[in-house]
Motif scaffolding. Structure first.
Motif, PDB file in Angstrom:
ATOM      1  N   ASN A 180      29.260  48.493  42.750  1.00  0.00           N
ATOM      2  CA  ASN A 180      29.733  48.712  44.292  1.00  0.00           C
ATOM      3  C   ASN A 180      30.227  47.801  45.036  1.00  0.00           C
ATOM      4  N   CYS A 181      31.300  47.990  45.739  1.00  0.00           N
ATOM      5  CA  CYS A 181      31.769  47.177  46.737  1.00  0.00           C
ATOM      6  C   CYS A 181      31.011  46.571  47.636  1.00  0.00           C
ATOM      7  N   SER A 182      30.870  45.304  48.137  1.00  0.00           N
ATOM      8  CA  SER A 182      29.939  44.667  48.888  1.00  0.00           C
ATOM      9  C   SER A 182      30.211  45.149  50.441  1.00  0.00           C
ATOM     10  N   SER A 217      38.509  46.278  37.043  1.00  0.00           N
ATOM     11  CA  SER A 217      39.109  45.906  38.455  1.00  0.00           C
ATOM     12  C   SER A 217      38.452  44.679  39.106  1.00  0.00           C
ATOM     13  N   LYS A 218      39.327  43.791  39.877  1.00  0.00           N
ATOM     14  CA  LYS A 218      38.856  42.540  40.561  1.00  0.00           C
ATOM     15  C   LYS A 218      38.688  42.952  41.831  1.00  0.00           C
ATOM     16  N   PHE A 219      39.305  43.653  42.443  1.00  0.00           N
ATOM     17  CA  PHE A 219      39.024  44.038  43.979  1.00  0.00           C
ATOM     18  C   PHE A 219      38.855  45.580  44.127  1.00  0.00           C
ATOM     19  N   CYS A 220      38.454  45.850  45.090  1.00  0.00           N
ATOM     20  CA  CYS A 220      37.766  47.100  45.567  1.00  0.00           C
ATOM     21  C   CYS A 220      39.306  48.043  46.000  1.00  0.00           C
ATOM     22  N   PRO A 221      39.298  49.205  45.390  1.00  0.00           N
ATOM     23  CA  PRO A 221      40.631  49.802  45.438  1.00  0.00           C
ATOM     24  C   PRO A 221      40.666  50.764  46.596  1.00  0.00           C
ATOM     25  N   VAL A 222      39.665  50.788  47.609  1.00  0.00           N
ATOM     26  CA  VAL A 222      39.891  51.356  48.931  1.00  0.00           C
ATOM     27  C   VAL A 222      39.829  50.249  49.983  1.00  0.00           C
ATOM     28  N   CYS A 223      39.028  49.141  50.097  1.00  0.00           N
ATOM     29  CA  CYS A 223      39.242  48.130  51.184  1.00  0.00           C
ATOM     30  C   CYS A 223      39.720  46.751  50.585  1.00  0.00           C
ATOM     31  N   GLY A 224      39.943  46.605  49.312  1.00  0.00           N
ATOM     32  CA  GLY A 224      40.679  45.388  48.871  1.00  0.00           C
ATOM     33  C   GLY A 224      39.352  44.196  48.926  1.00  0.00           C
ATOM     34  N   GLN A 225      38.125  44.282  49.011  1.00  0.00           N
ATOM     35  CA  GLN A 225      37.128  43.352  48.958  1.00  0.00           C
ATOM     36  C   GLN A 225      37.076  42.864  47.456  1.00  0.00           C
TER      37      GLN A 225
END
Length: 411
Positions: free
Chosen positions: A387-389, A399-407
């Motif tokens: 899960n994205c922090s 994936s290396k980045f969150c597909p929603v916020c880019g974190q």
């Protein structure tokens, strides 16, 4: 041949009779003529009118008809026979004469070409009995209301049709507004048809335009009425024609996906592209097909495209944005609900947003029904996701980045 000593007429029919010819002509200077109220008697002999009589009892002698002396050489006194036609003219005022004119083709102020039908009632009273009998009745023995309407069906209809068209054109009144101008039109038509009836001895007492409607006896009329009805329905429901077409296209596309028609992803992608194109037509950013095909449909939030109201993510570079809350359509029941909810409040179906545009998709869909983006690549392998922090969105395992916020992914 017996001499008729009493001449009178009392209508027995329920139908309105304008004129009646007494069946016998052998009269004398002792004959009694009885004329009832609302009647007038007119005598003709040798092709000429010789006398008129109003209500009352009259003796047909040389005192009442002086012309008998010169026409027949009848002296004063004695019973002197003569031949004459006696006409009884009904001078009541019936107001229930119906008229109808169809196929009135006008250039409507709003809808352009439109075929109409108009109808109403009018009332006529005979003012000049001699003119009426000579010009209209002729050699008939009776003249009824039905005879009148049949006699003038063509000529009167043409005149009324022309007057309706000229009135609506000059006043620039649309069909949708004409019901509020029927009094004006009625008076307009009465004034301009008054002289027409006066030529035949009538006084046009009343004239009404009851209604003007679309002429459904024609194919064009039926099509136009259906189109106006659909337009009114869309206005009541608060949607445009483009949106209505987009809804239909979307439903067809979803049905194709659900039914598995076509050849796999190719048919599904074709349906998505057609649906997205319809959405772009509704949005209308210059009308470009390419932009329309990839535009989010039905007002769904454009998460990856910096929609209006979206806020930049703090500490990040580039165009990554936090999604703005918008109204989206449930893929199951098609009802609207805010994108901040995880479940549809109308049917309870879970919200499965497209990472690119936010459209709600069926969990089994391989591509977004709005923008066509492949959804399979965001499905993390079993046990490989996290899960994205920042926003809590599940990040796929590859994936290396969150597909929603880019974190950036942690760990």
């Amino acid at each position: 041949m017996a001499i008729i000593d009493l001449v009178s007429w009392q209508p027995q029919s329920e139908e309105h009779i304008y004129a009646y010819k007494f069946p016998h002509q052998n009269l004398s200077t002792y004959t009694q003529l009885i004329v009832h109220e609302s009647q007038e008697a007119v005598l003709f002999s040798k092709g000429k009118m010789i006398a008129k009589f109003g209500p009352g009892k009259h003796t047909l002698d040389t005192e009442n008809i002086p012309v008998l002396r010169s026409l027949f050489g009848i002296p004063f006194g004695g019973q002197n026979p003569f031949f004459a036609e006696v006409w009884f003219v009904n001078k009541t005022e019936p107001y229930d004469l119906n008229w109808e004119v169809n196929r009135i083709n006008i250039n409507d102020a709003v809808y352009n070409y439109m075929p109409l039908i108009a109808y109403g009632q009018y009332g006529l009273k005979i003012e000049d009995a001699e003119k009426f009998l000579v010009k209209l009745v002729g050699t008939d023995t009776i003249f009824t209301k039905d005879d009148l309407t049949k006699h003038f069906a063509g000529e009167f209809a043409t005149k009324v049709k022309s007057l309706v068209v000229s009135f609506m054109s000059q006043q620039k009144i649309s069909f949708m507004d004409i019901q509020g101008h029927l009094d004006e039109m009625s008076e307009h038509l009465k004034q301009r048809t008054f002289a027409f009836w006066a030529e035949f001895g009538f006084n046009l007492k009343k004239f009404y335009v009851s209604s003007i409607e679309i002429d459904e006896t024609t194919e064009d009329g039926r099509k136009i009425k259906n189109a106006i009805s659909e337009q009114q329905t869309q206005r009541i429901m608060g949607k445009t024609w483009q949106q209505d077409q987009a809804f239909k296209t979307a439903n067809n596309a979803i049905n194709q996906i659900g039914g598995g028609s076509g050849s796999g992803d190719t048919s599904i992608l074709g349906a998505m592209m057609a649906m997205s194109m319809m959405g772009g037509m509704g949005g209308g950013a210059g009308g470009a097909m390419g932009a329309g095909m990839m535009a989010p449909a039905y007002g769904q939030p454009a998460f990856g495209a910096s929609p209006t109201g979206a806020q930049p993510v703090p500490g990040q570079q580039g165009t990554a944005t936090m999604p703005a809350v918008k109204m989206i359509y449930c893929d199951k029941c098609s009802k609207k609900f805010p994108s901040s909810m995880k479940f549809c409040p109308n049917c309870g179906d879970s919200y499965n947003p497209c990472p690119n545009c936010g459209t709600d998709n069926d969990p089994k869909s391989k591509r977004c029904i709005s923008c066509g983006m492949a959804l399979a690549e965001f499905s993390a392998p079993a046990g490989g996701g996290s899960n994205c922090s920042r926003c809590g969105t599940e990040i796929p395992g590859n994936s290396k980045f969150c597909p929603v916020c880019g974190q950036k992914r942690q760990g």
